[in-house]
Design a protein around this motif. Sequence first.
Motif, mmCIF file in Angstrom:
data_model
loop_
_atom_site.group_PDB
_atom_site.id
_atom_site.type_symbol
_atom_site.label_atom_id
_atom_site.label_comp_id
_atom_site.label_asym_id
_atom_site.label_seq_id
_atom_site.Cartn_x
_atom_site.Cartn_y
_atom_site.Cartn_z
ATOM 1 N N LYS A 98 37.078 79.133 52.386
ATOM 2 C CA LYS A 98 36.464 78.756 51.112
ATOM 3 C C LYS A 98 36.824 77.315 50.757
ATOM 4 O O LYS A 98 35.963 76.502 50.411
ATOM 5 C CB LYS A 98 36.935 79.701 49.994
ATOM 6 C CG LYS A 98 36.656 81.151 50.268
ATOM 7 C CD LYS A 98 37.104 82.052 49.144
ATOM 8 C CE LYS A 98 38.616 82.033 48.933
ATOM 9 N NZ LYS A 98 39.361 82.585 50.090
ATOM 10 N N SER A 99 38.117 77.002 50.851
ATOM 11 C CA SER A 99 38.534 75.624 50.563
ATOM 12 C C SER A 99 37.894 74.665 51.551
ATOM 13 O O SER A 99 37.501 73.557 51.198
ATOM 14 C CB SER A 99 40.052 75.509 50.643
ATOM 15 O OG SER A 99 40.656 76.408 49.746
ATOM 16 N N THR A 100 37.794 75.131 52.803
ATOM 17 C CA THR A 100 37.179 74.290 53.828
ATOM 18 C C THR A 100 35.718 74.003 53.485
ATOM 19 O O THR A 100 35.231 72.897 53.720
ATOM 20 C CB THR A 100 37.277 74.985 55.196
ATOM 21 O OG1 THR A 100 38.643 75.335 55.405
ATOM 22 C CG2 THR A 100 36.804 74.084 56.308
ATOM 23 N N PRO A 113 41.278 70.380 43.706
ATOM 24 C CA PRO A 113 41.764 71.044 44.919
ATOM 25 C C PRO A 113 42.546 72.302 44.560
ATOM 26 O O PRO A 113 42.994 72.462 43.434
ATOM 27 C CB PRO A 113 42.686 70.008 45.556
ATOM 28 C CG PRO A 113 42.473 68.743 44.828
ATOM 29 C CD PRO A 113 41.926 69.090 43.491
ATOM 30 N N GLN A 114 42.694 73.145 45.570
ATOM 31 C CA GLN A 114 43.543 74.312 45.377
ATOM 32 C C GLN A 114 44.951 73.809 45.118
ATOM 33 O O GLN A 114 45.457 72.961 45.842
ATOM 34 C CB GLN A 114 43.508 75.174 46.638
ATOM 35 C CG GLN A 114 44.164 76.500 46.473
ATOM 36 C CD GLN A 114 43.855 77.422 47.631
ATOM 37 O OE1 GLN A 114 43.167 77.046 48.579
ATOM 38 N NE2 GLN A 114 44.363 78.625 47.578
ATOM 39 N N ARG A 115 45.588 74.324 44.072
ATOM 40 C CA ARG A 115 46.748 73.617 43.559
ATOM 41 C C ARG A 115 48.079 74.168 43.965
ATOM 42 O O ARG A 115 48.307 75.340 43.994
ATOM 43 C CB ARG A 115 46.676 73.590 42.036
ATOM 44 C CG ARG A 115 45.727 72.558 41.534
ATOM 45 C CD ARG A 115 46.179 71.187 41.938
ATOM 46 N NE ARG A 115 45.046 70.268 41.864
ATOM 47 C CZ ARG A 115 45.133 68.977 42.056
ATOM 48 N NH1 ARG A 115 46.271 68.425 42.345
ATOM 49 N NH2 ARG A 115 44.071 68.218 41.982
ATOM 50 N N LEU A 162 35.436 73.414 42.182
ATOM 51 C CA LEU A 162 36.704 73.870 41.632
ATOM 52 C C LEU A 162 37.303 74.921 42.556
ATOM 53 O O LEU A 162 36.718 75.975 42.786
ATOM 54 C CB LEU A 162 36.481 74.468 40.235
ATOM 55 C CG LEU A 162 35.747 73.556 39.245
ATOM 56 C CD1 LEU A 162 35.437 74.300 37.966
ATOM 57 C CD2 LEU A 162 36.564 72.312 38.965
ATOM 58 N N ASP A 163 38.463 74.607 43.094
ATOM 59 C CA ASP A 163 39.121 75.517 44.023
ATOM 60 C C ASP A 163 40.169 76.333 43.272
ATOM 61 O O ASP A 163 41.247 75.837 42.962
ATOM 62 C CB ASP A 163 39.754 74.731 45.179
ATOM 63 C CG ASP A 163 39.893 75.579 46.427
ATOM 64 O OD1 ASP A 163 39.877 76.816 46.296
ATOM 65 O OD2 ASP A 163 40.005 75.002 47.521
ATOM 66 N N GLU A 164 39.827 77.548 42.994
ATOM 67 C CA GLU A 164 40.701 78.469 42.265
ATOM 68 C C GLU A 164 41.214 77.882 40.958
ATOM 69 O O GLU A 164 42.417 77.791 40.735
ATOM 70 C CB GLU A 164 41.850 78.929 43.159
ATOM 71 C CG GLU A 164 41.320 79.514 44.453
ATOM 72 C CD GLU A 164 42.337 80.342 45.208
ATOM 73 O OE1 GLU A 164 43.367 80.699 44.628
ATOM 74 O OE2 GLU A 164 42.077 80.638 46.384
ATOM 75 N N PRO A 165 40.319 77.497 40.064
ATOM 76 C CA PRO A 165 40.747 76.887 38.807
ATOM 77 C C PRO A 165 41.396 77.887 37.853
ATOM 78 O O PRO A 165 42.100 77.491 36.942
ATOM 79 C CB PRO A 165 39.445 76.359 38.203
ATOM 80 C CG PRO A 165 38.389 77.242 38.755
ATOM 81 C CD PRO A 165 38.849 77.606 40.139
HETATM 82 MG MG LIG Z 1 41.624 78.042 49.572
#
Ligand SMILES: [Mg+2]
Lengths: 316, 309
Positions: free
Chosen positions: A84-86, A120-122, A209-212
């Motif tokens: 997903k992040s990719t 980014p995923q934090r 938004l990565d896992e906000p």
């Molecule tokens: Mg991710």
Amino acid sequence: MNRRGSDVATGTAPGPDLAGVIHTAAGDSVAQPSHGEGMGPDREVVWLSGAAARLGGQTIWSDVSLTVRPGQFVAILGPNGVGKSTLLKAILGLVPITAGQARVLGAKPKVRNAAIGYLPQRRAFDPGVRIRGVDIIRLGWDGDRWGVPLPTLPWAHRSRAARQRVREVIALVGAQSYAHRPVGQCSGGEQQRLLIAQALVRRPELLLLDEPLDSLDVTSQASVSALIQSVCRCEGVAVMLVAHDINPILPYLDQVIFLAGHGAVMGPPEQIITAETLTMLYGTPIDVLRDHAGRLVVVGHQDLPFQQLPRPRHEP
Amino acid sequence: MTAGLNWNLVDVIRQLLSFHFMVNALRAGTIVAVVAGAIGYLMVLRRQSFAGHTLAVIGFPGAAGATWLGLDAAFGYFGFCVAGALIISALPGVDRRNAGLGGFSEESAAIGTVQAFALACGFLFVGLYHGFLNGLNNLLFGTIIGITDQQVLVLLIAGTGCLVALVALGRPLLFSTIDPDVARARGVPTRLVSTAFLVLLGIAAGGTSQITGSLLVFALLVAPAAAATRLTAQPAVGLALSIALAVLITWMGETFAFFSPYPIGFWVTTLGFAIFLLATAYRGITDRAGRHPTIPSPPQRALSESTTR
Ligand SMILES: [Mg+2]
Ligand SMILES: Nc1ncnc2c1ncn2[C@@H]1O[C@H](COP(=O)(O)OP(=O)(O)OP(=O)(O)O)[C@@H](O)[C@H]1O
């Protein structure tokens, strides 16, 4: 412009047989991205067709086709490590797309990154970081310009506009009480809001938004989801949001992208968020219930041993 | 020295400025302090102190080697420090993708190896150049005596170039320090910025070495910057404060060194340490005093009001 209404009515219809749209790396079928009449790939916010991404010699996913339109609120779901992040990084051009085609905001990925707000995923800022939240938001405004901001006359209006905008987004995310504290001393949720403000500050056309909603409490999850949705509605910003818990965003979703195995399936939530589909995609029993207000609630069965979770990886 | 340190500042300054070597020491010290204060502040924010220390140590074999070859020590300092900066930035992991927020996790092991090797080379060059041992102390711990006009000029040129480059890097440097992932997404060439900064750090360390000696560069590069980050969280204010503190301890250190038998390195380091302790104590006290119960309510309400429609 908000086209959401028409999208939901006439939009993607991947058909009930979702299994057919999930592809293996060998990929024998290509899901057709849905196009409205007269909408070329360059008119879409994000358009991927048969795209694949590789990282460290491994194909993370392939044959991914999807379309995101202005003002759409799209959730990206899928198990850990599925890419997903990719996917967000590929849209940003930080991970190369090795097959297929991609257009982002009418250009190749990376070209129009200035119009994209990215969270980014934090990991958290550690307590020693001695920079204020406002400074971090300000960097989102003009941090990519060389030099330092000059407070002298010819530029004064520009930096006044910047400060004004920074104040606006701080108020928007409700961070007034801690935006002037060193960010290392803010709680995880407070840092998350500041970073969302940073992503919003440039009035982007696309928000990634990565896992906000990570590290936010239940009420904050609801209010931040509502905030993102209102930005999406009011300013016609397309939003792609990675989430693990879809319940807080379910009421707002226009489209869902589900990454599983090595491909993606995209469709309106009422088609993807069903017990059968989710159970098949995760490979573990999942129920979709309706509460008294008619809202959907997704419930996983947590008593399953870990070994039964699907392994998304396969050898390329 | 017949002169004495007293509370009559005018008299002290008159005594200092009556010696040409002291005028040069003050000039050179000021240049070096301004550069070290500015670069050091970014270095502390980027958590590259260890790389900074290593670059300073790399200056030692440079200077020793240059002296051995009969060249000006300044060439050795700057040449080795810049080369060292390029080597360190080529090491894997210094600009690691997905480095933590707010700073870099550096490959300390690799940098430490480079540092040890540099020290060893320095002693080799000292060994090769017989009769050099008198200067060893100065190379390692600094001196205020014998700074020539030309050295001041070289420092001025290097320092000005350094500051201009730092201003030009400006926001992207801060951005890629605080939030490398988002900076990269925004098109900041983080790798290039990181290398450029290390080269600036090399120049700053090389210049500072010439005043405080290679081992005590930290006094000017780290102590004022670390104190400044503890006193304020505003980047512009912190930068100004760091420069001001560096200049202050340099002037005081050179004055004390002039009126006492102890070397400048000792004085600058001691003053830097004192300022750092004071700033840390201040931080501790204000943090404790500032730990009021936080008022959590307004954000929630503001948010839900702005989003209901
Ligand atoms: Mg991710
Ligand atoms: N730089 C890299 N080199 C090689 N493989 C990588 C790299 N970065 C990520 N991967 C692999 O790519 C896969 C997808 O990673 P990604 O971060 O996109 O997953 P994700 O879906 O966001 O997972 P999560 O829900 O845990 O955040 C993972 O299996 C990961 O191990």
